[in-house]
Design an enzyme around this catalytic site. Structure first.
Site, PDB file in Angstrom:
ATOM      1  N   GLU A   1      11.870  38.333 -15.596  1.00  0.00           N
ATOM      2  CA  GLU A   1      12.710  37.139 -15.465  1.00  0.00           C
ATOM      3  C   GLU A   1      14.141  37.454 -15.036  1.00  0.00           C
ATOM      4  O   GLU A   1      14.916  36.546 -14.710  1.00  0.00           O
ATOM      5  CB  GLU A   1      12.718  36.375 -16.791  1.00  0.00           C
ATOM      6  CG  GLU A   1      11.362  35.745 -17.100  1.00  0.00           C
ATOM      7  CD  GLU A   1      11.297  35.115 -18.475  1.00  0.00           C
ATOM      8  OE1 GLU A   1      12.127  35.457 -19.334  1.00  0.00           O
ATOM      9  OE2 GLU A   1      10.407  34.273 -18.688  1.00  0.00           O
TER      10      GLU A   1
ATOM     11  N   GLU B   1      -2.997  52.670 -25.988  1.00  0.00           N
ATOM     12  CA  GLU B   1      -1.799  52.841 -26.801  1.00  0.00           C
ATOM     13  C   GLU B   1      -1.812  54.131 -27.620  1.00  0.00           C
ATOM     14  O   GLU B   1      -0.802  54.523 -28.196  1.00  0.00           O
ATOM     15  CB  GLU B   1      -1.608  51.651 -27.743  1.00  0.00           C
ATOM     16  CG  GLU B   1      -2.610  51.559 -28.873  1.00  0.00           C
ATOM     17  CD  GLU B   1      -2.256  50.435 -29.837  1.00  0.00           C
ATOM     18  OE1 GLU B   1      -2.037  50.754 -31.020  1.00  0.00           O
ATOM     19  OE2 GLU B   1      -2.208  49.268 -29.423  1.00  0.00           O
TER      20      GLU B   1
END
Length: 272
Positions: free
Chosen positions: A83, A114
């Site tokens: 953004e 992960e």
């Protein structure tokens, strides 16, 4: 000897028999828990401000801000980074979000990604991360191997490291140069850290990136004067900013905006 780390994020919910509640009870109780989040974030504001100050110094010298995480934490970092260009007109390579498992993990979980302690640093090296950059590791548990490995390797190479976690005293909090420990308490749905923990992470990331962009001059007054004019809504918003700043009519302001390509450039040119 340090006390044994307690995972608050895995503690039992303050509520039981969720499956016997009606819909209003469920959402009301979630809302009760959500009200605790802002208070928890308030307690770590000095650390958040420190991250902004340290990052701004490096940013103005060409440095970058990196986010790493897995699952929800990784997605939130990518969301925040993505953004920055449209909101502040900043190039895509200045704030970068990386997730365990690569871009495919944004939409679909990648099993065991992960758990790799070495992959984060490999991912970061593709961007030539260096000691002028800042690395923010995000992990509700504070124990995610992908994040811990990335933070450890970054520190070895002189990169300033930040850890955002919801478990005080966690390995991430202990290893990062600047720990941000947001204790939101147990989740409404036991262990579901996409809820309060994820919301708190989003709040902190909003603060870091927005304050950083303000500090490095991407905002004028309270306006997003460097936003990209990528759709009709943003062109209209920019036009109204120019109208307000220069006292022009809509059509003239829109014409000037399109000529210069950004609110800031238009205002700077006409105020000379």
């Amino acid at each position: 000897m340090a006390e044994k780390h307690i995972k608050i994020t895995e503690e039992p919910s303050n509520y039981n028999r969720l499956d016997e509640m009606d819909s209003l009870e469920i959402v009301s109780n979630i809302n009760k828990e959500d009200k605790k989040i802002a208070e928890a974030v308030e307690l770590v504001l000095p650390q958040v401000a420190q991250v902004v100050d340290e990052t701004a110094k490096r940013f103005e010298n060409g440095g970058r801000l990196f986010y790493i995480g897995a699952g929800t934490s990784g997605r939130l970092g990518i969301l925040d980074a993505s953004e920055i260009p449209p909101t502040f007109g900043m190039p895509h390579d200045r704030v970068i979000g990386l997730i365990a498992g690569g871009d495919q993990a944004i939409r679909k979980a990648v099993e065991f990604a992960e758990d790799d302690t070495e992959q984060a640093w490999k991912d970061l090296l593709e961007y030539n991360i260096n000691d002028n950059d800042v690395l923010v590791g995000i992990a509700a548990s504070g124990t995610t191997p992908y994040v811990l490995g990335g933070i450890a390797d970054a520190k070895k190479n002189g990169v300033l490291t930040v850890g955002i976690t919801n478990n005080p005293g966690s390995p991430l909090a202990q290893s990062a140069d600047i720990p941000i420990e947001v204790n939101v308490g147990p989740e409404f749905l036991t262990g579901s850290t996409r809820m309060k923990s994820g919301t708190s992470q989003k709040l902190v990331l909003n603060m870091i990136s927005t304050a950083l962009m303000i500090r490095v001059g991407r905002v004028k007054g309270n306006k997003m004067v460097n936003m990209q004019l990528s759709n009709t809504k943003l062109v209209d918003r920019g036009t109204r900013y120019i109208m307000e700043e220069l006292g022009l009519g809509y059509e003239e302001a829109e014409k000037i905006l399109k000529k210069y390509g950004s609110v800031k450039k238009a205002i700077d040119a006409l105020k000379q």
